[in-house]
Design a protein around this motif. Structure first.
Motif, short mmCIF file in Angstrom:
data_model
loop_
_atom_site.label_atom_id
_atom_site.label_comp_id
_atom_site.label_asym_id
_atom_site.label_seq_id
_atom_site.Cartn_x
_atom_site.Cartn_y
_atom_site.Cartn_z
N GLU A 59 0.87 -1.08 0.07
CA GLU A 59 0.04 -0.03 -0.10
C GLU A 59 0.95 1.22 0.07
OE1 GLU A 59 -2.37 -0.31 3.36
OE2 GLU A 59 -3.38 -2.09 2.79
N GLU A 60 2.09 1.23 0.43
CA GLU A 60 2.84 2.32 0.76
C GLU A 60 4.31 1.95 0.35
OE1 GLU A 60 4.37 4.63 4.73
OE2 GLU A 60 2.18 4.67 4.29
N LYS A 81 1.15 3.95 -2.75
CA LYS A 81 1.37 5.57 -2.83
C LYS A 81 2.80 5.59 -2.27
CE LYS A 81 -3.12 6.93 -0.82
NZ LYS A 81 -3.85 6.27 -1.86
N THR A 159 -3.46 10.86 6.54
CA THR A 159 -3.26 10.12 5.37
C THR A 159 -2.27 11.12 4.43
OG1 THR A 159 -4.96 11.14 4.09
CG2 THR A 159 -5.39 9.17 5.48
#
Length: 167
Positions: A59-60, A81, A159
């Protein structure tokens, strides 16, 4: 693959430019892989050896500001991301703040220390001295305030999109 990774480069021989890339699990602080290159295509090839289903779970990915990392992340981790390390962003912000300080001829390690420190880590007397410095120049005061706001974004659980909006 974990949900949060970090890509970073390191020099195998100090000052020689012989760079390799490491992949770490941010949540477990564990080394996942060492790639004997710092070229985008080599990193992509090495990371694509992991199954697509595992790479899609990431996810990151936290990286420094090297321009090749976004390409790697887009190619290898389609759902991730990109997050730039706080250290690299703060280094640029502090450099700009220091440039303003020097233009104002506010030399001295004490002035530099006061401006570069996180205000809440300063003692009461130091906070008063900082306020006096910031009173000398509206530009310096604005730059220092923006630095403090950036730090607050990094220290919050906001976020990445929320951080961008706040900036």
């Amino acid at each position: 693959m974990p949900k949060r990774d970090r890509l970073d480069e390191f020099s195998r021989r100090k000052g020689q430019g012989n760079l390799a890339t490491i992949v770490t699990d941010l949540d477990k602080s564990s080394l996942l892989e060492v790639i004997d290159s710092h070229k985008s295509d080599d990193i992509i090839t090495a990371l694509k050896q992991q199954p697509q289903s595992m790479r899609e779970q990431v996810e990151e990915v936290s990286v420094d500001m090297w321009g090749g990392f976004p390409k790697v992340i887009r190619e290898v981790f389609p759902n991730a991301k990109v997050v730039i390390y706080r250290f690299h962003v703060q280094k640029i912000v502090n450099k700009a703040l220091n440039k303003i300080r020097l233009k104002l001829d506010l030399k001295g390690l004490k002035n530099r220390y006061l401006l570069m420190s996180n205000s809440r880590n300063l003692k009461a007397q130091e906070q008063q001295e900082l306020a006096g410095l910031l009173h000398l120049s509206p530009s310096l005061a604005i730059a220092h305030e923006l630095k403090a706001e950036l730090i607050s974004i990094y220290e919050s659980d906001i976020t990445p999109l929320g951080g961008i909006r706040k900036i």
